[in-house]
Design a protein around this motif. Sequence first.
Motif, mmCIF file in Angstrom:
data_model
loop_
_atom_site.group_PDB
_atom_site.id
_atom_site.type_symbol
_atom_site.label_atom_id
_atom_site.label_comp_id
_atom_site.label_asym_id
_atom_site.label_seq_id
_atom_site.Cartn_x
_atom_site.Cartn_y
_atom_site.Cartn_z
ATOM 1 N N LYS A 138 0.791 -1.357 0.087
ATOM 2 C CA LYS A 138 0.066 0.057 0.048
ATOM 3 C C LYS A 138 0.953 1.310 -0.088
ATOM 4 O O LYS A 138 0.621 2.283 -0.886
ATOM 5 C CB LYS A 138 -0.983 0.033 1.279
ATOM 6 N N THR A 139 2.017 1.335 0.969
ATOM 7 C CA THR A 139 2.848 2.384 0.940
ATOM 8 C C THR A 139 3.601 2.697 -0.212
ATOM 9 O O THR A 139 3.832 3.800 -0.719
ATOM 10 C CB THR A 139 3.852 2.345 1.984
ATOM 11 N N ALA A 140 3.889 1.484 -1.014
ATOM 12 C CA ALA A 140 4.860 1.764 -2.249
ATOM 13 C C ALA A 140 3.978 2.393 -3.351
ATOM 14 O O ALA A 140 4.154 3.016 -4.153
ATOM 15 C CB ALA A 140 5.078 0.307 -2.670
ATOM 16 N N PHE A 168 -15.272 15.189 -6.518
ATOM 17 C CA PHE A 168 -14.192 15.760 -6.685
ATOM 18 C C PHE A 168 -12.819 15.449 -7.254
ATOM 19 O O PHE A 168 -12.753 14.323 -7.507
ATOM 20 C CB PHE A 168 -13.569 16.040 -5.161
ATOM 21 N N PHE A 169 -11.808 16.294 -7.901
ATOM 22 C CA PHE A 169 -10.662 15.692 -8.458
ATOM 23 C C PHE A 169 -9.608 16.478 -7.553
ATOM 24 O O PHE A 169 -9.647 17.294 -6.815
ATOM 25 C CB PHE A 169 -10.601 16.501 -9.938
ATOM 26 N N LEU A 170 -8.413 15.541 -7.612
ATOM 27 C CA LEU A 170 -7.293 15.927 -6.943
ATOM 28 C C LEU A 170 -6.007 15.797 -7.488
ATOM 29 O O LEU A 170 -5.666 14.661 -8.357
ATOM 30 C CB LEU A 170 -7.672 15.128 -5.581
ATOM 31 N N GLU A 171 -4.964 16.767 -7.557
ATOM 32 C CA GLU A 171 -3.825 16.757 -8.011
ATOM 33 C C GLU A 171 -2.876 16.584 -6.670
ATOM 34 O O GLU A 171 -2.371 17.556 -6.373
ATOM 35 C CB GLU A 171 -3.306 17.676 -8.835
ATOM 36 N N PRO A 172 -2.837 15.173 -6.000
ATOM 37 C CA PRO A 172 -2.165 15.278 -4.965
ATOM 38 C C PRO A 172 -0.672 15.598 -4.872
ATOM 39 O O PRO A 172 0.006 15.172 -5.830
ATOM 40 C CB PRO A 172 -2.232 13.610 -4.853
ATOM 41 N N ASN A 173 -0.358 16.158 -3.970
ATOM 42 C CA ASN A 173 1.115 16.568 -3.869
ATOM 43 C C ASN A 173 1.932 16.193 -2.399
ATOM 44 O O ASN A 173 3.038 16.686 -2.084
ATOM 45 C CB ASN A 173 1.478 18.101 -4.207
ATOM 46 N N ALA A 174 0.990 15.634 -1.758
ATOM 47 C CA ALA A 174 1.693 15.089 -0.243
ATOM 48 C C ALA A 174 1.033 13.941 0.281
ATOM 49 O O ALA A 174 -0.192 13.855 0.004
ATOM 50 C CB ALA A 174 1.578 16.211 0.561
ATOM 51 N N ILE A 175 1.763 13.207 1.098
ATOM 52 C CA ILE A 175 0.807 12.322 2.013
ATOM 53 C C ILE A 175 0.068 12.794 3.214
ATOM 54 O O ILE A 175 0.782 13.610 3.807
ATOM 55 C CB ILE A 175 1.935 11.136 2.089
ATOM 56 N N TYR A 176 -1.179 12.238 3.229
ATOM 57 C CA TYR A 176 -1.725 12.722 4.453
ATOM 58 C C TYR A 176 -2.460 11.400 4.890
ATOM 59 O O TYR A 176 -3.251 10.748 4.346
ATOM 60 C CB TYR A 176 -2.764 13.929 4.225
ATOM 61 N N GLU A 177 -2.325 11.116 6.312
ATOM 62 C CA GLU A 177 -2.602 9.898 6.931
ATOM 63 C C GLU A 177 -2.772 8.790 6.017
ATOM 64 O O GLU A 177 -1.632 8.387 5.601
ATOM 65 C CB GLU A 177 -4.075 10.224 7.580
ATOM 66 N N ASP A 178 -3.942 8.005 5.833
ATOM 67 C CA ASP A 178 -3.761 6.924 5.077
ATOM 68 C C ASP A 178 -3.959 7.230 3.558
ATOM 69 O O ASP A 178 -4.149 6.318 2.961
ATOM 70 C CB ASP A 178 -4.914 5.812 5.512
ATOM 71 N N GLY A 179 -4.179 8.504 3.103
ATOM 72 C CA GLY A 179 -4.212 8.772 1.823
ATOM 73 C C GLY A 179 -3.435 9.857 1.168
ATOM 74 O O GLY A 179 -2.186 9.996 1.779
ATOM 75 N N LEU A 180 -3.732 10.708 0.273
ATOM 76 C CA LEU A 180 -3.142 11.650 -0.298
ATOM 77 C C LEU A 180 -3.807 13.088 -0.019
ATOM 78 O O LEU A 180 -5.046 12.930 -0.071
ATOM 79 C CB LEU A 180 -2.674 11.343 -1.798
ATOM 80 N N ILE A 181 -3.037 14.128 -0.418
ATOM 81 C CA ILE A 181 -3.902 15.447 -0.298
ATOM 82 C C ILE A 181 -3.068 16.344 -1.195
ATOM 83 O O ILE A 181 -1.908 16.167 -1.739
ATOM 84 C CB ILE A 181 -3.580 15.744 1.281
ATOM 85 N N GLN A 182 -3.809 17.571 -1.499
ATOM 86 C CA GLN A 182 -3.168 18.447 -2.401
ATOM 87 C C GLN A 182 -3.314 19.930 -1.346
ATOM 88 O O GLN A 182 -4.414 20.186 -0.837
ATOM 89 C CB GLN A 182 -4.218 18.773 -3.679
ATOM 90 N N ILE A 183 -2.050 19.951 -1.409
ATOM 91 C CA ILE A 183 -1.734 21.330 -0.357
ATOM 92 C C ILE A 183 -1.573 22.762 -1.339
ATOM 93 O O ILE A 183 -0.881 22.644 -2.265
ATOM 94 C CB ILE A 183 -0.390 21.088 0.451
ATOM 95 N N GLN A 210 3.266 6.052 -2.942
ATOM 96 C CA GLN A 210 4.366 6.604 -3.291
ATOM 97 C C GLN A 210 4.400 6.956 -4.951
ATOM 98 O O GLN A 210 4.551 8.023 -5.428
ATOM 99 C CB GLN A 210 5.547 6.018 -2.917
ATOM 100 N N LYS A 211 4.215 5.789 -5.494
ATOM 101 C CA LYS A 211 4.044 5.749 -7.079
ATOM 102 C C LYS A 211 3.052 6.736 -7.432
ATOM 103 O O LYS A 211 3.332 7.443 -8.368
ATOM 104 C CB LYS A 211 3.743 4.143 -7.474
ATOM 105 N N ILE A 212 1.942 6.689 -7.039
ATOM 106 C CA ILE A 212 0.852 7.696 -7.470
ATOM 107 C C ILE A 212 1.251 9.280 -7.107
ATOM 108 O O ILE A 212 1.031 10.122 -7.963
ATOM 109 C CB ILE A 212 -0.489 7.429 -6.713
ATOM 110 N N LEU A 213 1.862 9.217 -5.948
ATOM 111 C CA LEU A 213 2.371 10.825 -5.891
ATOM 112 C C LEU A 213 3.630 11.204 -6.822
ATOM 113 O O LEU A 213 3.366 12.031 -7.240
ATOM 114 C CB LEU A 213 2.771 10.755 -4.312
#
Length: 422
Positions: A359-361, A407-422, A364-367
């Motif tokens: 899951k972690t790998a 919603f659409f998201l261009e994630p640029n950071a890891i947040y908890e168990d998921g990803l976030i766009q800061i 990271q790949k998606i990010l």
Amino acid sequence: MIRIAVATLGCKTNQAESAAMVGAFDDAILVEFGEPADLYLINTCTVTNRTDFKSRNLIRRALKVKEANPAMKIVVTGCYSQRSREEVLSLGAVDYVIDNQHKLDLKELVQQSDPGFMDIMQAEAFNFHLQKGMLDRSRAFQKIQDGCDFYCSYCAVPYGRGHNRSARAEDVILQAQTFVASGYKEIVLGGVNLGLYRDGKLGLSGLLRKLEEIEGLEIIRLSSLEPQLFTDELLEQVTCSKKIAPHFHLAIQSVADSVLGRMGRVYKQKHLSDLLEKITSNLPHAAIGGDIICAFPGETEAEFMETYKFLQESPLCYLHVFQYSKRKGTPAATMPNQINGTIAQERSNRLISMAEDLKTAYRQKILENRVSLRGVIDKIESELASFLSDHYIRGYISKQAHLGELFFLEPNAIYEDGLIQI
Ligand code: SF4
């Protein structure tokens, strides 16, 4: 107004059916399980001994509430009660035990003194009921297929669900349009063995082509698929699709051919690696997950490690790990070399911790590849709203949002168990 308390165990198909059963009562108020109500509905599951045990406990809890509210009706349905009706009736004053084929006729059946009980192996046609919505406001689960004739050696489901049968394509389209008209942007297609879906010449990929034409339907998610039913035609359909979520859940169970043989599974390790290769070459960022059963009778450490190593080096990004559960009346229940609980637990722990690394790998790949995520809001916590994205990663947003909003998201950071766009 009718007050209804519902408890549903098991798969998404059972969840969809509970929503349909309750949804049929236009004037229903949902109350907490344990609170006084007019109707208690328990939709049971028999996939493991544990779910049988949980089903009986829920029935006992309802009977307790009934002691103080003798007028309330208790309805039990689902796969455990389909296989063990007498056991359910022996627990106490249960008013109705309804078979799996007719459970969606609940509203009519509770008007009758004796609604009957069908041997599920006699069920031929798919029992379709148009429903407006779900108990959940974010995504709609749509059951389009029922039953299974594969009879895998460990599985009790065919004895609870009967023979394979599918909804008519026109009913599936009508139901999907109704969900979209009710505001749903995401539909999860489900069944007991979804890949077996067929209406005449039309199979699952053909049905998906029709569903994609529905205006306002933004995300179509597929629930669990048997590896051998993930055809090239289906792969082509999901690859060129704008709506089908690149998230595939495969019922893998094991990767050791010797174990697959004892399980009565009809594919081999080579088929699995070819399928994973095809999916990742067409959809390099697809989320692929799978069910794994460990400690199947006779499973040696070597067989276990064959599965473990394959999965560790595979493109999978999550696992649902189950310890083998002996099911009365199945061939595996009488197989020699049943594995003891300590070994089963230890093997399951090893798989679960390895799955965390997968899951972690993947996250990271998606990010790193800046893969955009889409999804409908299904959780709103204080500062953040979130959605289970089309890539099966939770996406977080710090904006005002409401349940079911796309919603659409261009994630640029890891947040908890998921990803976030800061
Ligand atoms: S495919 Fe096998 S495991 Fe799945 S429901 Fe059918 S019999 Fe059970």
